[in-house]
Write a protein that holds these residues in place. Sequence first.
Motif, PDB file in Angstrom:
ATOM      1  N   ARG A  37       0.838  -1.213   0.000  1.00 41.17           N
ATOM      2  CA  ARG A  37       0.000   0.000   0.000  1.00 41.17           C
ATOM      3  C   ARG A  37       0.872   1.262   0.000  1.00 41.17           C
ATOM      4  O   ARG A  37       0.549   2.245  -0.672  1.00 41.17           O
ATOM      5  CB  ARG A  37      -0.927   0.008   1.212  1.00 41.17           C
ATOM      6  CG  ARG A  37      -2.037  -0.999   1.138  1.00 41.17           C
ATOM      7  CD  ARG A  37      -2.955  -0.912   2.353  1.00 41.17           C
ATOM      8  NE  ARG A  37      -3.750  -2.111   2.439  1.00 41.17           N
ATOM      9  CZ  ARG A  37      -3.749  -2.959   3.475  1.00 41.17           C
ATOM     10  NH1 ARG A  37      -2.990  -2.703   4.528  1.00 41.17           N
ATOM     11  NH2 ARG A  37      -4.499  -4.022   3.464  1.00 41.17           N
ATOM     12  N   ALA A  38       1.941   1.224   0.767  1.00 45.01           N
ATOM     13  CA  ALA A  38       2.858   2.368   0.803  1.00 45.01           C
ATOM     14  C   ALA A  38       3.477   2.587  -0.574  1.00 45.01           C
ATOM     15  O   ALA A  38       3.601   3.723  -1.038  1.00 45.01           O
ATOM     16  CB  ALA A  38       3.945   2.141   1.850  1.00 45.01           C
ATOM     17  N   ALA A  39       3.864   1.504  -1.242  1.00 46.39           N
ATOM     18  CA  ALA A  39       4.435   1.617  -2.585  1.00 46.39           C
ATOM     19  C   ALA A  39       3.410   2.185  -3.556  1.00 46.39           C
ATOM     20  O   ALA A  39       3.751   2.987  -4.430  1.00 46.39           O
ATOM     21  CB  ALA A  39       4.940   0.255  -3.069  1.00 46.39           C
ATOM     22  N   LEU A  40       2.161   1.795  -3.414  1.00 48.34           N
ATOM     23  CA  LEU A  40       1.097   2.321  -4.269  1.00 48.34           C
ATOM     24  C   LEU A  40       0.961   3.833  -4.082  1.00 48.34           C
ATOM     25  O   LEU A  40       0.864   4.580  -5.063  1.00 48.34           O
ATOM     26  CB  LEU A  40      -0.222   1.609  -3.968  1.00 48.34           C
ATOM     27  CG  LEU A  40      -1.395   1.917  -4.865  1.00 48.34           C
ATOM     28  CD1 LEU A  40      -1.093   1.543  -6.312  1.00 48.34           C
ATOM     29  CD2 LEU A  40      -2.627   1.162  -4.380  1.00 48.34           C
ATOM     30  N   LEU A  41       1.002   4.285  -2.854  1.00 54.87           N
ATOM     31  CA  LEU A  41       0.949   5.721  -2.564  1.00 54.87           C
ATOM     32  C   LEU A  41       2.149   6.438  -3.172  1.00 54.87           C
ATOM     33  O   LEU A  41       2.003   7.494  -3.797  1.00 54.87           O
ATOM     34  CB  LEU A  41       0.904   5.949  -1.050  1.00 54.87           C
ATOM     35  CG  LEU A  41       1.001   7.402  -0.579  1.00 54.87           C
ATOM     36  CD1 LEU A  41      -0.225   8.195  -1.005  1.00 54.87           C
ATOM     37  CD2 LEU A  41       1.188   7.455   0.931  1.00 54.87           C
ATOM     38  N   LYS A  42       3.332   5.859  -3.013  1.00 51.42           N
ATOM     39  CA  LYS A  42       4.541   6.485  -3.549  1.00 51.42           C
ATOM     40  C   LYS A  42       4.506   6.533  -5.076  1.00 51.42           C
ATOM     41  O   LYS A  42       4.876   7.544  -5.677  1.00 51.42           O
ATOM     42  CB  LYS A  42       5.779   5.732  -3.067  1.00 51.42           C
ATOM     43  CG  LYS A  42       6.007   5.886  -1.575  1.00 51.42           C
ATOM     44  CD  LYS A  42       7.296   5.272  -1.106  1.00 51.42           C
ATOM     45  CE  LYS A  42       7.366   3.796  -1.327  1.00 51.42           C
ATOM     46  NZ  LYS A  42       8.613   3.193  -0.829  1.00 51.42           N
TER      47      LYS A  42
END
Length: 168
Positions: A37-42
């Motif tokens: 999820r963090a990678a998706l945000l980034k």
Amino acid sequence: MADSASLQADALDFLGDTANYAISLTVTGMALAWRSRAALLKGGTMLVFALWVLGNTLWHAWSGTLPHAETMGLIGALALLANGGVALMLYRFRSGDANMRSVWICSRNDAIGNLAVLLAALGVFGTGTGWPDIIVAFIMGGLGLHGGTQIVLHAIAETASTKMELAG
């Protein structure tokens, strides 16, 4: 300060990377679903920044800005030293999970962008026009779109596989 679209793109990328590194460090050690999820945000943030860079570059092209080649070269060289070192340190994570891979992609893109700014500075100095700067800024915007897309797609795939593991 240098009236350079490519240097502005590089600076915005630095800002985005600072936030990306903070997010990556925060989720390191968490479950894969959170890291994805963090990678998706980034990745989404990279895409937004890339679109801004492309729009800003169009503005510079339309207004006929002539950047200061010496300032571009100095700042580009200092940034290359910093980003090149970070990219080398993160090279072993290029095939890791989406979160760690995104950090490596950001660093790699930064080093490539710094080299491009140096080339743009040489081009501006040699031609006396802003076109080398405009061309490099468009390339940097394209790299941002490509890198952001890679990160988003990898994160989506990783999130889907995590959901399937939990369901199965």
